[in-house]
Write an enzyme that holds these catalytic residues in place. Structure first.
Site, PDB file in Angstrom:
ATOM      1  N   LYS A  46       0.843  -1.199   0.000  1.00  0.00           N
ATOM      2  CA  LYS A  46       0.000   0.000   0.000  1.00  0.00           C
ATOM      3  C   LYS A  46       0.874   1.243   0.000  1.00  0.00           C
ATOM      4  O   LYS A  46       1.774   1.399   0.831  1.00  0.00           O
ATOM      5  CB  LYS A  46      -0.888   0.020   1.251  1.00  0.00           C
ATOM      6  CG  LYS A  46      -1.492   1.401   1.470  1.00  0.00           C
ATOM      7  CD  LYS A  46      -2.276   1.555   2.734  1.00  0.00           C
ATOM      8  CE  LYS A  46      -2.189   3.021   3.176  1.00  0.00           C
ATOM      9  NZ  LYS A  46      -3.209   3.428   4.123  1.00  0.00           N
ATOM     10  N   ASP A  73      -3.726   4.093  -1.824  1.00  0.00           N
ATOM     11  CA  ASP A  73      -4.775   4.411  -0.848  1.00  0.00           C
ATOM     12  C   ASP A  73      -4.748   5.899  -0.532  1.00  0.00           C
ATOM     13  O   ASP A  73      -4.258   6.309   0.517  1.00  0.00           O
ATOM     14  CB  ASP A  73      -4.555   3.557   0.409  1.00  0.00           C
ATOM     15  CG  ASP A  73      -5.703   3.685   1.401  1.00  0.00           C
ATOM     16  OD1 ASP A  73      -6.806   4.101   1.001  1.00  0.00           O
ATOM     17  OD2 ASP A  73      -5.488   3.371   2.588  1.00  0.00           O
ATOM     18  N   LYS A  75      -7.627   7.684  -0.836  1.00  0.00           N
ATOM     19  CA  LYS A  75      -8.996   7.949  -0.345  1.00  0.00           C
ATOM     20  C   LYS A  75      -9.562   9.244  -0.931  1.00  0.00           C
ATOM     21  O   LYS A  75      -9.873  10.197  -0.215  1.00  0.00           O
ATOM     22  CB  LYS A  75      -9.024   7.996   1.179  1.00  0.00           C
ATOM     23  CG  LYS A  75      -8.634   6.687   1.832  1.00  0.00           C
ATOM     24  CD  LYS A  75      -8.913   6.697   3.319  1.00  0.00           C
ATOM     25  CE  LYS A  75      -8.532   5.398   3.979  1.00  0.00           C
ATOM     26  NZ  LYS A  75      -7.080   5.141   4.047  1.00  0.00           N
ATOM     27  N   ASP A  78     -14.002  14.375  -3.323  1.00  0.00           N
ATOM     28  CA  ASP A  78     -14.075  15.764  -3.777  1.00  0.00           C
ATOM     29  C   ASP A  78     -15.244  15.832  -4.741  1.00  0.00           C
ATOM     30  O   ASP A  78     -16.022  14.880  -4.842  1.00  0.00           O
ATOM     31  CB  ASP A  78     -12.738  16.163  -4.441  1.00  0.00           C
ATOM     32  CG  ASP A  78     -12.456  17.661  -4.322  1.00  0.00           C
ATOM     33  OD1 ASP A  78     -13.377  18.456  -4.586  1.00  0.00           O
ATOM     34  OD2 ASP A  78     -11.328  18.030  -3.959  1.00  0.00           O
ATOM     35  N   THR A 136     -11.853   2.162   9.918  1.00  0.00           N
ATOM     36  CA  THR A 136     -11.781   1.165  10.993  1.00  0.00           C
ATOM     37  C   THR A 136     -11.299   1.776  12.313  1.00  0.00           C
ATOM     38  O   THR A 136     -11.367   1.131  13.350  1.00  0.00           O
ATOM     39  CB  THR A 136     -10.844   0.003  10.598  1.00  0.00           C
ATOM     40  OG1 THR A 136      -9.638   0.565  10.076  1.00  0.00           O
ATOM     41  CG2 THR A 136     -11.471  -0.873   9.552  1.00  0.00           C
ATOM     42  N   ARG A 228       1.447  -1.640  10.755  1.00  0.00           N
ATOM     43  CA  ARG A 228       2.434  -1.677  11.837  1.00  0.00           C
ATOM     44  C   ARG A 228       2.833  -3.065  12.327  1.00  0.00           C
ATOM     45  O   ARG A 228       4.012  -3.264  12.638  1.00  0.00           O
ATOM     46  CB  ARG A 228       1.943  -0.775  12.990  1.00  0.00           C
ATOM     47  CG  ARG A 228       2.033   0.707  12.613  1.00  0.00           C
ATOM     48  CD  ARG A 228       1.160   1.586  13.454  1.00  0.00           C
ATOM     49  NE  ARG A 228      -0.237   1.405  13.119  1.00  0.00           N
ATOM     50  CZ  ARG A 228      -1.231   2.114  13.659  1.00  0.00           C
ATOM     51  NH1 ARG A 228      -0.965   3.032  14.569  1.00  0.00           N
ATOM     52  NH2 ARG A 228      -2.476   1.901  13.279  1.00  0.00           N
TER      53      ARG A 228
HETATM   54  O1  C5P Z   1      -0.793  -0.070  10.896  1.00  0.00           O
HETATM   55  P1  C5P Z   1      -2.170  -0.585  10.556  1.00  0.00           P
HETATM   56  O2  C5P Z   1      -2.205  -2.080  10.311  1.00  0.00           O
HETATM   57  O3  C5P Z   1      -3.221  -0.125  11.535  1.00  0.00           O
HETATM   58  O4  C5P Z   1      -2.484   0.077   9.138  1.00  0.00           O
HETATM   59  C1  C5P Z   1      -3.726  -0.075   8.518  1.00  0.00           C
HETATM   60  C2  C5P Z   1      -3.692   0.607   7.197  1.00  0.00           C
HETATM   61  O5  C5P Z   1      -4.986   0.529   6.591  1.00  0.00           O
HETATM   62  C3  C5P Z   1      -3.335   2.075   7.271  1.00  0.00           C
HETATM   63  O6  C5P Z   1      -2.457   2.305   6.171  1.00  0.00           O
HETATM   64  C4  C5P Z   1      -4.642   2.810   7.093  1.00  0.00           C
HETATM   65  O7  C5P Z   1      -4.504   4.022   6.381  1.00  0.00           O
HETATM   66  C5  C5P Z   1      -5.454   1.826   6.248  1.00  0.00           C
HETATM   67  N1  C5P Z   1      -6.910   1.950   6.381  1.00  0.00           N
HETATM   68  C6  C5P Z   1      -7.592   1.810   7.578  1.00  0.00           C
HETATM   69  N2  C5P Z   1      -8.960   1.945   7.638  1.00  0.00           N
HETATM   70  C7  C5P Z   1      -9.654   2.171   6.507  1.00  0.00           C
HETATM   71  C8  C5P Z   1      -8.963   2.306   5.284  1.00  0.00           C
HETATM   72  C9  C5P Z   1      -7.585   2.171   5.260  1.00  0.00           C
HETATM   73  O8  C5P Z   1      -6.971   1.550   8.604  1.00  0.00           O
HETATM   74  N3  C5P Z   1     -10.977   2.236   6.535  1.00  0.00           N
END
Ligand code: C5P
Length: 250
Positions: A46, A73, A75, A78, A136, A228
């Site tokens: 990503k 990503d 997002k 607009d 999320t 992470r």
């Molecule tokens: O570090 P972590 O596993 O929490 O990262 C989750 C990734 O998913 C991040 O890059 C975040 O921007 C992305 N994301 C998210 N929730 C969403 C869409 C994308 O956490 N609804």
């Protein structure tokens, strides 16, 4: 207009190539080095707003040269004309998936779908357009404060997923926790990409609606976005392998 649908390719992958590593890193060098260290299970990476803002579109080219497929990503949300332009530009970069906010509305999503179809050529397949439903990281209280009267998060997600499907989007981004209701109410046609994934025992960080990798797949996820737990692991290659093993053993 001829359509080069992206979804068959994305639906046929083995389970252990369905983890998308979120390269939420501040510079191109660390992102390319990390991506290169991941091996076959790191096929998808990503590129999100942190990395893209720091490194620009060249990062996509560098990662593609390193044989990675890109989940872009950014997002988009607009007015329809602006999002259509951004989607056309993203298509020309040669990415595999693009995200848009579903609550940008039906006309914005339709404009994005049309722009993607127009930008497609045999050499440059159309990326999958994925609509972000509810982040999320949002709890019910967070969602109610930001958009009062929108109802339970599960209902908001189903409503937004229907708009995404009817607008011609290929899939949605949502929490694994929200997938059973989404699959029941909206069906299996939409690709489901789920962040908010944490191996058992890992820190939740700022995520609020999390599930384990196995639970996400059982609930109907097609791809998992994991940041992470991989990027901050002492050994990222080992971390992604452990997650992929959990998927194939599901
Ligand atoms: O570090 P972590 O596993 O929490 O990262 C989750 C990734 O998913 C991040 O890059 C975040 O921007 C992305 N994301 C998210 N929730 C969403 C869409 C994308 O956490 N609804």
């Amino acid at each position: 207009m001829e359509s080069y649908a992206p979804t068959p390719h994305l639906r046929r992958l083995p389970l252990d190539e369905r983890v998308i590593t979120a390269l939420d890193l501040p510079d191109a060098e660390s992102a390319v080095a990390l991506a290169a260290s991941l091996g076959r299970q790191g096929r998808f990476v990503k590129v999100g707003m942190e990395l893209f803002t720091a490194s620009g579109p060249e990062i996509v080219e560098r990662l593609r040269k390193a044989e990675r497929e890109i989940f872009l990503d950014l997002k988009y949300k607009d007015i329809p004309n602006t999002v259509a332009g951004a989607v056309s530009s993203a298509c020309r970069l040669g990415v595999s998936m693009i995200t848009l906010h579903a609550d940008g509305g039906r006309r914005m999503l339709e404009a994005a779908v049309e722009a993607a179809a127009r930008s497609t050529t045999p050499d440059l397949p159309r990326p999958a357009l994925l609509a972000v439903t509810v982040l999320t990281s949002l709890s019910q209280d967070d969602a109610d404060e930001a958009a009062p009267g929108g109802g339970p998060i599960s209902e908001r997600i189903v409503r937004l997923a229907r708009i995404a499907r009817d607008s011609g989007c290929d899939g949605v981004v949502c929490s694994p926790k929200d997938l059973p209701a989404l699959r029941r109410e909206v069906g299996n046609d939409l690709l489901a990409v789920t962040p908010g994934v944490r191996p058992a025992g890992a820190a939740g960080d700022d995520q609020r609606r999390v599930a384990t990798p196995a639970e996400a797949i059982r609930n109907g996820a097609d791809f998992l976005v994991v940041g992470r737990p991989i990027t901050r692991a002492a050994d990222p290659a080992q971390a992604i392998q452990a997650i992929s093993r959990e998927l194939t053993n599901t």
